[in-house]
Write a protein that holds these residues in place. Structure first.
Motif, PDB file in Angstrom:
ATOM      1  N   THR A   1       0.840  -1.196   0.000  1.00 23.79           N
ATOM      2  CA  THR A   1       0.000   0.000   0.000  1.00 23.79           C
ATOM      3  C   THR A   1       0.873   1.244   0.000  1.00 23.79           C
ATOM      4  OG1 THR A   1      -1.712  -1.183   1.215  1.00 23.79           O
ATOM      5  CG2 THR A   1      -1.816   1.218   1.229  1.00 23.79           C
ATOM      6  N   LYS A   2       0.550   2.183  -0.895  1.00 21.93           N
ATOM      7  CA  LYS A   2       1.257   3.452  -0.962  1.00 21.93           C
ATOM      8  C   LYS A   2       0.539   4.473  -0.072  1.00 21.93           C
ATOM      9  CE  LYS A   2       3.796   1.683  -4.258  1.00 21.93           C
ATOM     10  NZ  LYS A   2       5.218   1.350  -4.092  1.00 21.93           N
ATOM     11  N   LEU A   3       1.337   5.378   0.515  1.00 20.95           N
ATOM     12  CA  LEU A   3       0.793   6.344   1.463  1.00 20.95           C
ATOM     13  C   LEU A   3       1.074   7.771   0.998  1.00 20.95           C
ATOM     14  CD1 LEU A   3       1.920   4.654   4.793  1.00 20.95           C
ATOM     15  CD2 LEU A   3      -0.273   4.405   3.628  1.00 20.95           C
ATOM     16  N   TYR A   4       0.207   8.679   1.438  1.00 24.28           N
ATOM     17  CA  TYR A   4       0.382  10.107   1.154  1.00 24.28           C
ATOM     18  C   TYR A   4      -0.282  10.875   2.286  1.00 24.28           C
ATOM     19  CZ  TYR A   4       0.178  14.627  -1.238  1.00 24.28           C
ATOM     20  OH  TYR A   4       0.326  15.947  -1.561  1.00 24.28           O
ATOM     21  N   LEU A   5       0.399  11.914   2.790  1.00 22.44           N
ATOM     22  CA  LEU A   5      -0.079  12.669   3.931  1.00 22.44           C
ATOM     23  C   LEU A   5      -0.196  14.145   3.558  1.00 22.44           C
ATOM     24  CD1 LEU A   5      -0.827  12.337   6.934  1.00 22.44           C
ATOM     25  CD2 LEU A   5       1.549  12.867   7.504  1.00 22.44           C
ATOM     26  N   THR A   6      -1.349  14.723   3.835  1.00 19.38           N
ATOM     27  CA  THR A   6      -1.571  16.129   3.493  1.00 19.38           C
ATOM     28  C   THR A   6      -2.509  16.759   4.519  1.00 19.38           C
ATOM     29  OG1 THR A   6      -2.239  17.642   1.729  1.00 19.38           O
ATOM     30  CG2 THR A   6      -3.557  15.658   2.014  1.00 19.38           C
TER      31      THR A   6
ATOM     32  N   LEU B   1      -4.593  11.160   5.827  1.00 22.77           N
ATOM     33  CA  LEU B   1      -3.713  10.132   5.288  1.00 22.77           C
ATOM     34  C   LEU B   1      -4.432   9.390   4.179  1.00 22.77           C
ATOM     35  CD1 LEU B   1      -1.078   8.378   5.504  1.00 22.77           C
ATOM     36  CD2 LEU B   1      -2.389   6.882   7.025  1.00 22.77           C
ATOM     37  N   PHE B   2      -3.773   9.277   3.018  1.00 22.99           N
ATOM     38  CA  PHE B   2      -4.324   8.537   1.885  1.00 22.99           C
ATOM     39  C   PHE B   2      -3.609   7.190   1.785  1.00 22.99           C
ATOM     40  CE2 PHE B   2      -5.526  12.826   0.719  1.00 22.99           C
ATOM     41  CZ  PHE B   2      -6.774  12.659   0.145  1.00 22.99           C
ATOM     42  N   GLU B   3      -4.411   6.140   1.640  1.00 24.09           N
ATOM     43  CA  GLU B   3      -3.881   4.798   1.379  1.00 24.09           C
ATOM     44  C   GLU B   3      -4.267   4.417  -0.043  1.00 24.09           C
ATOM     45  OE1 GLU B   3      -5.154   2.018   4.263  1.00 24.09           O
ATOM     46  OE2 GLU B   3      -4.314   3.123   5.970  1.00 24.09           O
ATOM     47  N   ILE B   4      -3.267   4.186  -0.879  1.00 25.73           N
ATOM     48  CA  ILE B   4      -3.503   3.890  -2.296  1.00 25.73           C
ATOM     49  C   ILE B   4      -3.218   2.412  -2.527  1.00 25.73           C
ATOM     50  CG2 ILE B   4      -2.926   4.487  -4.661  1.00 25.73           C
ATOM     51  CD1 ILE B   4      -1.726   6.822  -2.039  1.00 25.73           C
ATOM     52  N   THR B   5      -4.223   1.703  -2.989  1.00 26.72           N
ATOM     53  CA  THR B   5      -4.086   0.277  -3.299  1.00 26.72           C
ATOM     54  C   THR B   5      -4.360   0.050  -4.777  1.00 26.72           C
ATOM     55  OG1 THR B   5      -6.409  -0.118  -2.704  1.00 26.72           O
ATOM     56  CG2 THR B   5      -4.747  -0.417  -0.982  1.00 26.72           C
TER      57      THR B   5
END
Length: 944
Positions: free
Chosen positions: A292-297, A305-309
C-alpha cells in the motif's frame, strides 16, 4: 531604372518628406532577404515527428495561484518543467546538467518563489519565474565535503535553505542560507552519536531527522529535532513499534505530502507502521499492507492520510483523518478508478478546494499520480483527466517491424497458397473451385473499390486501415522496450502509440533495469498466415535468472507461453539465420554453466540437422564480461543430433585493474555490402577486408599511470586472433563507436588539446583478394592493410550511428547526435581515412585532408526540433534503396527518413507532372504531324 529610383529618393529627401532612419531600415530589411536560409514550409513535419518527455517524477507541486494553472514537476532525469493542469501538455521545460541531481524544490501552492537546489560541487540555487520558466537569480554554494555528497540533505522552508550534513559518530551540522541572496544566516550543530555510514536516515519537514539502526532481530529508531539544540534524540525499538518478536530486515521511508511522516516496514511480515516525528512521537497502531502506498496532506486544518491500493487495474484511494484512535474513512476525499495506464500509483502532489456550483457545496480534489512504470496522470475526484507515458524517456532497445498486408492482399495470398492446398485437400481445390474462388476475389475487389470511391466502406476488418504495409516499405511498427519493463508499439507515420504492455509476473514488474535487455525479431510480417513474433530476453529482478517474453509486435498480444522463466542465468544469446517449418528463427542461449539451449525447444533438431548455410558445425558464439575483462569463444562443432554441445576454443583477458571494457560492438546483421573493392586512380582495385566475424572492443585505462588511455582492439571472434589494435594516450570518454563494412569510426575527448576528436580506421586486403567466394576466419592468415586518420570535431557527441539501406548500394552517412539537441548527417567522404594530406595527390571520390570537420546547419536532419539526452540512434532500411529510416531516442524521441545519395529511385515531391504530360502530348502530336508531312513529301518525290 536605378537612376530613376535614385532621383526619386533624392527628391523626397530634399523636400523633407522621407525620414533617413526609415530609409536605413528598409535597406537593411531588403538586404537580409539574400542571407535567409529556411526549409520549405510544406516539408516541415511531413516525414518526421518528435515527442517531448520529462521522465519519472521526483518532486511535484500544484501552482494554482498563477493565471495559468499548472503543475511544477522535477524528474529523475534532471528535468524541471511545468505541465498544463487541464491537458498535461508541456508549457516549458528546462533540462539540467547530467551529473548534478536536483535535491529540493520549493512548494509554490501558496504563491511563494519557485526555487530549485541542484548540482554537486558547487551546488546551484536558482530562482525561477513560474509563468515562463525563465531564471531570475542564481547563486553557487561550494560543498564542504564533496566525498559525502550522498549523505548531504537539503531543505527549503519559508525562504530559508537548510544544508544538513551528518557528522559520523558525532552529530549533525546545519547551515542556513537566505534562498534569495545566498547570505549565510546561521551555523549550528546537534548531537547525534549514533550516526554511522550504515545508518539509514531520512529527513522529514519541518525539522526532524529520523534514523534506523539495527539488524534482523532488533532495530532502534532515533528521532532528532534539528532546530532545537537542547533537545535530546528519541529512541524507539522495533519491539515497541511492531510488538515483541518482530523480524526484519526493517526499512524506513518518508511518506510524501505537505505534512511528512515516517513509515516503517517489516519485511518479515510485510507490514507498515506510521510514525509522526515530534517531541513526543506518535506511533499509529494501524497495520498497513506492505504494497500500500501512502500520502499525507492537510485539508481544512485536518491531517489526512491517503492509502492507495492497486489490484486488477483498479486503483482505490482511501482517505483517513490521522489520529491515534480509530481511523474511519473520509468518503468525500476517497476515490476509485479503473484504468489500464496506472500500475501501483503513488500520489506526488494534491490540491483540494470547495465547490459551490449549482448551490451544491462539496470538495473537489486533484491528485497527481505517479505509476511504477514511470507514467503519471491527473486524477480529478473519480475521473482521470489525462496521463503521460514517461517511460518512453528511458528506452533501452528498439526494433522496426514491417506492417502486415492488407485484407485484400491477404485474400490474394490465401488464394495462391499452394502449401495450404497440399495440406488441406478438399473439393474446393479442383479446377471449378479455383475458378469460383478467382471470380469471388475479383468481385470483392470491385466491391471494395466502389465502396472506397463513394465513401461507403462499411466492411468490418480486424486491422486498422493505416496499419498496413505500403508500397515502398516506408511505414513500420516501432517496438520500443523501456527500463520500466514496458513495451510500446509506435506506428512510424505519425508517432501514435498503438499498443503498450507490461512484463508482469505475480502482479509486479519483472525486468531488472541495470541488466541488458535484448529484443529479437524471430519472424517478420512477410510469412502470411503466420503472425509476426518478437522475443524479449531479460533478467528477473528478484532471482537474476533469465526470462523470455514472446509477443506479436503488431498487436502487442503475448504469444506461445508469454512470459517464460528459464531457471538459469544467461551468459550469451544469438539469433540464428536458419528457420523452422513455420519460418521461425530459433535463439541459442548460453547459460552461466556453459550449457547451450535452444528456444523454442522444438527447434533443436532443426539447428543440428539443418544442411543449409548455417549448421551446428560452423556455428560460433563469443562472450564478453565487462567486469572481469574475459572474452571467450565457443564452438558447436561437436554437437550431435540428440544434443547440442558447446566447447570453448579460445579465451582473451583484459586485466580490469589496468583497463576496463566499455564497448563491444559488432556489425549490423541487416547490413549488405554492395561493393567488394574500391577503384583507385590508376584504375586498379583495392579490395576491402570484409570479415563478418570482426568485433570492435574499446577499453579505458584505469591505472594510476595510464588511466587516461583508449585501447581499441579488432578481434576475430571465431579464431580469437587480434586483427588490429591501437592505443590513444591522454584521452577520456565519453566514447562512441560505429563498426560497419570494412571501417570503424569512434570518438573521444582529447585531454591534451581539450577537444572532441573522431578517428577512423579502414581495412583492406590489398590489390589481390584472398578468397573470392566465402570468407573463412580459420583459413585467412594475412593481416589487413589499415588506413587511419583523426579529425577535430567542434561539438560534444552523445551518440553516433551509420545509415543502412536494403541492398547497400547507397552511400554511407554517419548520424551524429550533438549535445545541443541536433542530429547531424555526416557524409563518409569527410571521415575517409584515405583523404590525402598532399593536395596534389588526387583520387576520384577523395577530397584533400583538413583536420576540422565543419558542421553545416543544413545537414541537421531535425532542424529546430531539438532532441536532448540522446541515448541511441536506430536505423532501419526501407523498401526504397535510397531511403533509410531513423529513430532517435533519449529524453525525447524523434523519427525521420534520410536519403544519403538523394532519392535517385523515386520522383521528387515537386516534380511537375502537368509539364511532363504537356511535353509528351506535344511530342506525340508533333511526331504524328511530322510523319504525315514526311509521307506526303515522299509521295510527291515519287511522282516526279
Amino acid at each position: 531604372m536605378a537612376s530613376v529610383m535614385y532621383g526619386s529618393v533624392k527628391g523626397i529627401i530634399n523636400h523633407g518628406i522621407f525620414d533617413i532612419q526609415l530609409l536605413q531600415f528598409i535597406v537593411i530589411l531588403f538586404g537580409l532577404f539574400n542571407y535567409s536560409l529556411c526549409l520549405y514550409e510544406d516539408q516541415v513535419g511531413k516525414f518526421d515527428w518528435r515527442h517531448n518527455y520529462v521522465g519519472r517524477i521526483k518532486f511535484a507541486s500544484f501552482d494554482t495561484v498563477s493565471t495559468t494553472k499548472k503543475i511544477i514537476v522535477v524528474t529523475e532525469e534532471n528535468v524541471f518543467s511545468a505541465l498544463h493542469l487541464k491537458s498535461g501538455q508541456l508549457l516549458w521545460r528546462r533540462v539540467f546538467e547530467k551529473e548534478g541531481k536536483i535535491h529540493a524544490l520549493s512548494d509554490v501552492s501558496d504563491g511563494g518563489d519557485l526555487i530549485t537546489v541542484s548540482g554537486s560541487v558547487p551546488v546551484l540555487v536558482r530562482i525561477w519565474d513560474p509563468a515562463t520558466g525563465h531564471i531570475l537569480n542564481e547563486w553557487p554554494l561550494a560543498e564542504q565535503n564533496p566525498e559525502r555528497l550522498k549523505d548531504v540533505k537539503w531543505h527549503l522552508k519559508d525562504g530559508i535553505l537548510y544544508h544538513i550534513l551528518p557528522l559520523y559518530s558525532s552529530g549533525v551540522q546545519i547551515i542556513s542560507y537566505d534562498s534569495k541572496t545566498g547570505e549565510k544566516l546561521k551555523n549550528q550543530s546537534v548531537s547525534a552519536p549514533f550516526l554511522t555510514p550504515e545508518t539509514e536516515c531520512v529527513f522529514t519537514s519541518p525539522s526532524y531527522l529520523t534514523c534506523l539502526k539495527g539488524d534482523q532481530s532488533l532495530a532502534i529508531l532515533f528521532i532528532v529535532d534539528l532546530f532545537n539544540e537542547e533537545a535530546r534524540p528519541q529512541s524507539i525499538t522495533s519491539n515497541n513499534i511492531f510488538g515483541a518478536g518482530a523480524q526484519g530486515p526493517f526499512h524506513i521511508e518518508v511518506i510524501p505530502g505537505k505534512k511528512e511522516a515516517i513509515s516503517i516496514t517489516s519485511k518479515g511480515d510485510n507490514r507498515k507502521r506510521i510514525i509522526i516525528p515530534s517531541n513526543e512521537s506518535n506511533i499509529l497502531p494501524r497495520d498497513i499492507d506492505g504494497n500500500t502506498k501512502l500520502y499525507l496532506t492537510t485539508i481544512d486544518n485536518k491531517l489526512v492520510l491517503f492509502e492507495i491500493t492497486y489490484e486488477n487495474k483498479v486503483t482505490e484511494l482511501k482517505a483517513f483523518e490521522l489520529s491515534t484512535s480509530s481511523l474511519p474513512p473520509l468518503q468525500e476525499y476517497s476515490s476509485k478508478i479503473t484504468h489500464d495506464g496506472l500500475f501501483y500509483p503513488t500520489i506526488m502532489a494534491s490540491t483540494c478546494y470547495s465547490s459551490q456550483r449549482s448551490n451544491n457545496q462539496g470538495v473537489i480534489c486533484q491528485y497527481l499520480l505517479s505509476s511504477e512504470d514511470h507514467s503519471f496522470a491527473l486524477l480529478h475526484n473519480n475521473k482521470l483527466i489525462w496521463s503521460r507515458e514517461e517511460a518512453l524517456a528511458n528506452i533501452i532497445t528498439v526494433e522496426m517491424v514491417e506492417l502486415p498486408m492488407s485484407d485484400r492482399d491477404q485474400t490474394i495470398e490465401t488464394e495462391f497458397d499452394t502449401k495450404d492446398s497440399i495440406v488441406n485437400i478438399d473439393s474446393s481445390w479442383n479446377i471449378l473451385g479455383m475458378i469460383m474462388r478467382r471470380l469471388t476475389a475479383q468481385f470483392n475487389q470491385i466491391k471494395s473499390f466502389v465502396q472506397s470511391a463513394f465513401d461507403m466502406n462499411n466492411q468490418q476488418s480486424n486491422q486498422r486501415v493505416d496499419l498496413v504495409r505500403d508500397k515502398f516499405g516506408l511505414y513500420k511498427m516501432i517496438v520500443a522496450v523501456t527500463s520500466a519493463g514496458k513495451i510500446f508499439g509506435i506506428e512510424s507515420k505519425k508517432g501514435e502509440i498503438i499498443w503498450q504492455s507490461r512484463i508482469i509476473d505475480n502482479n509486479s514488474l519483472t525486468i531488472n533495469p541495470p541488466k541488458s535487455i535484448l529484443l529479437y525479431i524471430q519472424r517478420g510480417s512477410r510469412h502470411f498466415p503466420h503472425s509476426p513474433q518478437c522475443l524479449l530476453l531479460a533478467t528477473d529482478k528478484t532471482t537474476g535468472e533469465g526470462m523470455i517474453y514472446t509477443f506479436n509486435p503488431i498487436t502487442g498480444q503475448p504469444l506461445l507461453d508469454g512470459l517464460v522463466k528459464l531457471g538459469y542465468k544467461l551468459k550469451q544469446s544469438m539469433l540464428l539465420q536458419t528457420t523452422t517449418d513455420d519460418f521461425l528463427r530459433p535463439v541459442l542461449l548460453l547459460d552461466s554453466k556453459d550449457k547451450i539451449h535452444v528456444y523454442p525447444e522444438n527447434a533443436t533438431t532443426v539447428v543440428v540437422t539443418d544442411s543449409s548455410s548455417i549448421t551446428s558445425k560452423n556455428t560460433y558464439l563469443f562472450t564478453g564480461d565487462k567486469e572481469t575483462g574475459v572474452l571467450s569463444g565457443y564452438s558447436l562443432g561437436y554437437s550431435t543430433k540428440e544434443e547440442l554441445i558447446v566447447n570453448k576454443v579460445w579465451e582473451f583477458t583484459l586485466s580490469p585493474k589496468n583497463q576496463k571494457i566499455t564497448h563491444i560492438v559488432s556489425k549490423n546483421p541487416l547490413e549488405h555490402v554492395h561493393s567488394q573493392g574500391r577503384v583507385l586512380g590508376d584504375r586498379s582495385v583495392l579490395y576491402k577486408y570484409i570479415n563478418p566475424n570482426l568485433v570492435a572492443i574499446i577499453s579505458q585505462g584505469v591505472g594510476n599511470i595510464h588511466k587516461n588511455t583508449l585501447n581499441l582492439y579488432l578481434l576475430d571472434v571465431v579464431s580469437g586472433g587480434i586483427v588490429y589494435s591501437i592505443v590513444h594516450k591522454r584521452v577520456r570518454g565519453p566514447f562512441h563507436i560505429v563498426h560497419s563494412e570494412n571501417w570503424v569510426v569512434y570518438s573521444y575527448f582529447n585531454d591534451k588539446s581539450r577537444r572532441t576528436e573522431i578517428a577512423t580506421l579502414e581495412l583492406y586486403e590489398g590489390k589481390v583478394q584472398s578468397n573470392t567466394t566465402v570468407f573463412s576466419s580459420l583459413t585467412t592468415t594475412q593481416l589487413p592493410l589499415v588506413e587511419r586518420q583523426a579529425f577535430i570535431f567542434p561539438a560534444s557527441i552523445e551518440a553516433i550511428q551509420e545509415t543502412i539501406t536494403e541492398k547497400g548500394i547507397t552511400s554511407k552517412h554517419i548520424l551524429v547526435s550533438l549535445a545541443n539537441g541536433g542530429i547531424l548527417e555526416l557524409p563518409w567522404m569527410l571521415l575517409d581515412p584515405r583523404r590525402p594530406i598532399n593536395p596534389e595527390l588526387r583520387e576520384e571520390g577523395v577530397i584533400p585532408y583538413t583536420p576540422e570537420i565543419p558542421i553545416q546547419m543544413d545537414a541537421i536532419i531535425n532542424y529546430n526540433q531539438s532532441v536532448f539526452r540522446v541515448s541511441g540512434i536506430y536505423t532501419s532500411p526501407s523498401g526504397l534503396e535510397s531511403t533509410c529510416l531513423v529513430f532517435v531516442h533519449g529524453l525525447d524521441i524523434f523519427y525521420t527518413r534520410v536519403a544519403p545519395s538523394k532519392t535517385f529511385d523515386v520522383l521528387k515531391e515537386d516534380f511537375d507532372y502537368y509539364l511532363i504530360v504537356i511535353v509528351l502530348t506535344a511530342l506525340m502530336i508533333a511526331s504524328y504531324i511530322t510523319k504525315k508531312l514526311a509521307s506526303q513529301k515522299a509521295q510527291k518525290q515519287a511522282w516526279k
